[in-house]
Write an enzyme that holds these catalytic residues in place. Structure first.
Site, PDB file in Angstrom:
ATOM      1  N   GLU A 249       0.896  -1.163   0.000  1.00 56.58           N
ATOM      2  CA  GLU A 249       0.000   0.000   0.000  1.00 56.58           C
ATOM      3  C   GLU A 249       0.925   1.201   0.000  1.00 56.58           C
ATOM      4  OE1 GLU A 249      -3.033  -0.553  -0.305  1.00 56.58           O
ATOM      5  OE2 GLU A 249      -3.394  -2.507   0.607  1.00 56.58           O
ATOM      6  N   CYS A 283      -2.286   8.874   2.455  1.00 54.79           N
ATOM      7  CA  CYS A 283      -2.110   8.415   1.072  1.00 54.79           C
ATOM      8  C   CYS A 283      -3.415   8.553   0.288  1.00 54.79           C
ATOM      9  CB  CYS A 283      -1.578   7.000   1.030  1.00 54.79           C
ATOM     10  SG  CYS A 283      -2.451   5.915   2.137  1.00 54.79           S
TER      11      CYS A 283
END
Ligand code: ADP
Length: 479
Positions: A249, A283
């Protein structure tokens, strides 16, 4: 339970210290708030050996037993949420309300993993002349969970919860900026009575060295990483001749598209939340706002007002909306992007500078809105990871989709609009793994979280999140 200040290593069921320690710094005041043990490759190998010894027993444990540990851990987090939130806010700088939200989310994740782990079903295929076939899912084995500082509770607990639910021992490797909240949380999970070796934790100031030692060992069967694209791709490059499951990720560069039929008040509130949450250090943060030109002025005036009203300060001060950035490098990156954009013609609508306060020497930046952003500016290509919103206008839906997709990242994207047909057509063409429709926080335990392109591979959460910690076995039966 850790019995000395820096006994932050959990190996084979025992909390331990190390000869060397490193300082943990409050990013608002820059004061040292604690120490963590600095584990090296030797401790990493001890932890992996213990995990390998525990793997078969944990894989064979009754799913109800595993589930019970996770539910007890969730209750433990809820019972101490206030104290944990204060620690999380001090170490990471985020506002207390956000820290509380993150911890509640971590508890929900554990509860969901406790439930979903009991539903890791296989399949039975129709029998042929010889007999039926079975598709089984087996725990992948010892997992290394490398987690970042920006959501040091939820990212860690998501990996630990899903891996334990699937039947895998976990070695956690928290970020060096936030080892104390990680240690406090893992202590709660361990204190549910986990057998030695099932959960371990290695704090370190030398992540490359420590992780390198683990990657070189075949007993490590899975890596789950959340962090920068640069480090994540580096982990893949180190694979060498040992193939193992790897979840990544990584970075994002999220667009938000606001159509002319959107509820502008709700869209402005959504964009401001999606941008300035965690001081933009997320993010999934909205980085690029694309607004239909016919509603640009109205939307921007709402966004401007809401952004100017955000209160900057210490995370634990009453009413703070935006805390400090984690370090000087983060601040310098933001400043550089703003200077580059302004140099190329962007207009500063709000903010634009370092935020200063004589009592707080930390790394603060004013919540900032830049209008007239063009594709040649750094901020259109690079993830910002700070409190700066870049705004451009579009004319047609095709143009909006093209602008949104014009990035190597593919984690999250947002669409604000009320015409569902138009929204649906847009979602269909956006190359992103996580999509928020009129929703600036599209992360839920039930939904698979993860990115396309250079944002990552595999998913966390959803049924896919358990599956990512398993291997498939096909069984052909002949009677
Ligand atoms: P950020 O830029 O957000 O700090 P990083 O990718 O540097 O993100 O860090 C995310 C996690 O990766 C942290 O736990 C960090 O310790 C770890 N890490 C950093 N560098 C390496 C490396 N070379 N090898 C393995 N892990 C690393």
């Amino acid at each position: 339970m850790p019995d000395t200040a820096a006994a932050t290593l959990l190996i084979d069921g025992r909390w331990q210290s190390a000869p060397a320690t490193f300082d943990v710094v409050d990013p608002a005041s820059l004061a040292v708030v604690g120490q963590a043990a600095d584990a090296g490759p030797e401790r990493a190998r001890d932890a992996l050996a213990a995990a390998a010894r525990a793997a078969r027993g944990w894989a064979g444990a009754d799913p109800e037993t595993r589930s019970g540990h996770l539910r007890a851990a969730a209750a433990g987090i809820r019972a101490r949420q206030g104290e944990l939130a204060a620690l999380l806010s001090r170490e990471n700088g985020k506002p207390l309300a956000e820290a509380n939200g993150e911890l509640a989310g971590a508890a929900r994740m554990l509860e969901w993993a406790a439930e979903e782990g009991r539903r890791a079903y296989g399949r039975v295929t129709p029998a042929n002349a010889a007999g039926p076939g079975l598709v089984l899912r087996a725990p992948v084995g010892p997992v290394l969970a490398i987690t970042p500082w920006n959501f040091p509770a939820s990212m860690l607990i998501r990996k630990v919860g899903l891996a334990l639910a699937a039947g895998c021992p976990v070695i956690a490797k928290p970020a060096e900026q936030t080892p104390l909240i990680a240690t406090a949380l893992l202590e709660i999970v361990q204190d549910t009575g986990l057998p030695g070796g099932v959960l371990q934790s290695l704090t370190t100031a030398r992540p490359a060295e420590l992780v390198g030692a683990l990657l070189a060992d075949r007993r490590l069967r899975k890596v789950s990483f959340t962090g920068s694209t640069e480090v994540g791709l580096g982990l893949l490059r180190q694979t060498g001749d040992i193939l193992r499951r790897t979840s990544l990720e990584m970075g994002g560069h999220s667009p938000a598209i606001v159509f002319d039929d959107a509820d502008l008040e709700a869209a402005a509130a959504g964009v401001v939340t999606g941008k300035f949450f965690n001081a933009g250090q997320s993010c999934t943060a909205v980085n690029r706002l694309y607004v239909h030109e016919s509603v640009r002025d109205d939307l921007l005036s709402l966004i401007e007002k809401k952004t100017a009203a955000l209160k900057v300060g210490r995370g634990d001060a009453e009413g703070t909306d935006v805390g400090p950035l984690i370090d000087e490098a983060g601040l310098a990156k933001v400043e550089n992007q703003v200077a580059d954009a302004v140099g190329k013609g962007a207009r500063v609508l709000v903010g634009g500078n370092r935020w200063t306060d004589s009592a707080l020497p930390g790394h603060f930046f004013e919540p900032t809105v830049l209008d007239g952003v063009t594709p040649d500016m750094l901020i259109s290509r690079e993830e910002t990871f700070g409190p700066v919103l870049a705004v451009s206008a579009f004319r047609t839906d095709d143009e909006a989709v093209e602008l949104a997709n014009s990035t190597d990242y593919g984690l999250a994207a947002y669409v604000f609009g009320t015409d569902l047909r138009r929204v649906w057509r847009t979602l269909d063409r956006l190359d992103f793994g996580v999509l928020g429709v009129n929703d600036p926080a599209p992360v839920r335990p039930e939904l698979p979280f993860g990115g396309q392109k250079n944002s990552g591979q595999e998913r966390e959460g959803g049924a896919e999140g358990i599956e990512a910690y398993t291997e498939t076995k096909a069984v052909a039966l002949r009677f």
